[in-house]
Design a protein around this motif. Sequence first.
Motif, short mmCIF file in Angstrom:
data_model
loop_
_atom_site.label_atom_id
_atom_site.label_comp_id
_atom_site.label_asym_id
_atom_site.label_seq_id
_atom_site.Cartn_x
_atom_site.Cartn_y
_atom_site.Cartn_z
N VAL A 1 -0.93 4.26 10.74
CA VAL A 1 -1.27 3.15 11.09
C VAL A 1 -1.81 3.44 12.64
N ALA A 2 -2.84 2.73 12.83
CA ALA A 2 -3.61 3.07 14.16
C ALA A 2 -3.14 1.55 14.99
N LEU A 3 -2.35 1.78 15.90
CA LEU A 3 -1.87 0.60 16.62
C LEU A 3 -2.49 0.56 18.03
N GLY A 4 -3.62 0.12 18.39
CA GLY A 4 -4.23 -0.12 19.64
C GLY A 4 -5.46 -0.47 19.70
N GLY A 5 -6.36 -0.15 20.54
CA GLY A 5 -7.82 -0.51 20.95
C GLY A 5 -8.73 0.38 19.92
N GLY A 6 -10.13 0.26 20.53
CA GLY A 6 -11.12 1.29 19.73
C GLY A 6 -10.85 2.65 19.97
N VAL A 7 -10.29 3.06 21.11
CA VAL A 7 -9.97 4.53 21.13
C VAL A 7 -9.20 4.90 20.27
N ILE A 8 -7.95 4.22 19.99
CA ILE A 8 -6.95 4.75 18.94
C ILE A 8 -7.51 4.54 17.62
N GLY A 9 -8.01 3.52 17.11
CA GLY A 9 -8.67 3.16 15.94
C GLY A 9 -9.58 4.34 15.67
N VAL B 1 -6.39 10.56 4.09
CA VAL B 1 -5.25 9.98 3.97
C VAL B 1 -5.75 8.46 4.11
N ARG B 2 -4.82 7.34 3.65
CA ARG B 2 -5.13 6.03 3.99
C ARG B 2 -4.66 5.67 5.43
N PHE B 3 -5.28 4.68 5.75
CA PHE B 3 -4.95 4.11 7.32
C PHE B 3 -5.09 2.75 7.37
N VAL B 4 -4.18 2.27 8.23
CA VAL B 4 -4.22 0.54 8.57
C VAL B 4 -4.74 0.47 10.07
N GLN B 5 -5.51 -0.41 10.22
CA GLN B 5 -5.99 -0.81 11.53
C GLN B 5 -5.14 -1.88 12.21
N VAL B 6 -4.46 -1.72 13.28
CA VAL B 6 -3.90 -2.99 13.82
C VAL B 6 -4.34 -3.04 15.29
N PRO B 7 -5.71 -3.68 15.35
CA PRO B 7 -6.13 -3.69 16.48
C PRO B 7 -5.58 -4.50 17.74
N PHE C 1 0.89 -1.38 -0.10
CA PHE C 1 -0.14 0.03 0.02
C PHE C 1 0.84 1.28 0.17
N LEU C 2 2.32 1.10 0.11
CA LEU C 2 3.23 2.34 0.30
C LEU C 2 3.77 2.74 -1.01
N LYS C 3 3.61 4.05 -1.12
CA LYS C 3 4.15 4.76 -2.18
C LYS C 3 5.87 5.20 -2.00
N ARG C 4 6.28 5.09 -0.68
CA ARG C 4 7.48 5.21 -0.08
C ARG C 4 7.63 4.40 1.12
N PRO C 5 8.81 3.80 1.48
CA PRO C 5 8.94 2.87 2.69
C PRO C 5 8.79 3.69 3.98
N ARG C 6 7.43 4.24 4.22
CA ARG C 6 7.29 5.06 5.49
C ARG C 6 5.81 4.96 5.88
N PHE D 1 -17.25 8.76 8.39
CA PHE D 1 -17.19 7.28 7.57
C PHE D 1 -15.71 7.51 6.78
N HIS D 2 -14.73 6.54 7.25
CA HIS D 2 -13.63 6.43 6.39
C HIS D 2 -13.05 5.06 6.79
N GLN D 3 -12.90 4.29 5.50
CA GLN D 3 -12.61 2.94 5.54
C GLN D 3 -11.16 2.62 5.58
N PRO D 4 -10.46 1.73 6.57
CA PRO D 4 -9.25 1.51 6.40
C PRO D 4 -8.86 0.64 5.19
N VAL D 5 -7.46 0.76 4.82
CA VAL D 5 -7.18 -0.09 3.47
C VAL D 5 -6.66 -1.41 4.06
N LEU D 6 -6.60 -1.70 5.31
CA LEU D 6 -6.20 -3.12 5.69
C LEU D 6 -6.32 -3.01 7.06
#
Length: 364
Positions: A100-108, A122-128, A33-38, A157-162
């Motif tokens: 990247v949202a790394l955490g529980g529901g509050v962070i997500g 911008v795009r985001f990834v959920q890591v619950p 999903f990345l255009k640059r390694p960051r 309403f903003h869907q994650p990409v993963l």
Amino acid sequence: MIETVHVPLGARAYDVVIGPGLIGEAEARIAPFLKRPRVFVVTETRVAALHLDAFRAGLGGIAAPVLELAPGEGTKDWTNLTRVVEWLLDERCERGDVVVALGGGVIGDLVGFAAAVLRRGVRFVQVPTTLLAQVDSSVGGKTGINTRHGKNLVGAFHQPVLVLADVDVLGTLEPRDFLAGYGEVAKYGLLGDEGFFAWLEENGPRLVLDTALRVEAVRRSVQMKADIVVRDETEQGDRALLNLGHTFCHALEAATGYSDRLLHGEGVAIGCALAFDLSARLGLCAQEAPSRVRAHLQEMGMRRDLSDIPGDLPGSEALLELMGQDKKVVEGRLRFVLARGVGEAFVTGEVPPEAVRATLDAAR
């Protein structure tokens, strides 16, 4: 043991990947999903202490500046939304980047909302990292914050990409936090799948120790939510069923100051029990249904009544007033998710306030 639930929303489609060891595979999973390694990681201090090093190691060659926030529901507010957005801008997060949202529901919820408004999206990834987030809040694209008027009243309403739901991290949860998440798992069976609820009655007590059962419980919950979200992405109809127990829950959370007196999943469990009590009181379902709900919650060691919440609560009339701020109010009328039986939920605005008061009074 890796399972994937696809959420087919056209251009906004994404996968929810469920299984053990996924944090260690973060680079392979996120790099496409990345255009640059960051990436830009937002987490909270408790999660960072437990999982941040492993996540960074899993990212391999992907750079990952990190913002750590305080834990707790109080973090989901205007102040921290501003902090996240300004930090992302300070870090030169571009529109083509991934947060990247790394955490529980509050962070997500908070990070998803920040991603929705930053540079107009911008795009985001959920890591619950909690059971509640894995089965519910990380899926479906609801993002937002709380205000003094109530919970989740500002958002987008903003869907994650993963979504990467690593069930191994659930082993680090305190028992109370795991059970709070289980309140949302049980909700899925109660609202639309009696067979799943029966499966939980048989297997629920073993989820803590059995990885395969955890994967299956998360998969079935996510699949149910995904099916409903695809039918009704912005909650114009069927998606409201996912709010079973939440009208009661949100009022109780407000009454307890969004504090550790009542975790969200605990409020959902109590709210589900009350919704079935109210349904029986209105003659919509047999009394055996709420009894079955309470019996399972009791077997799991969960909270079931207002009397299970420590400290004083406002009276029933005051709780009704708090319910009036709920997002599900339409033309000033409360809408409840009630049930004709286990697995047979429906939405209605035809609920007499006196029946709600009587239900609340009986639960004290």
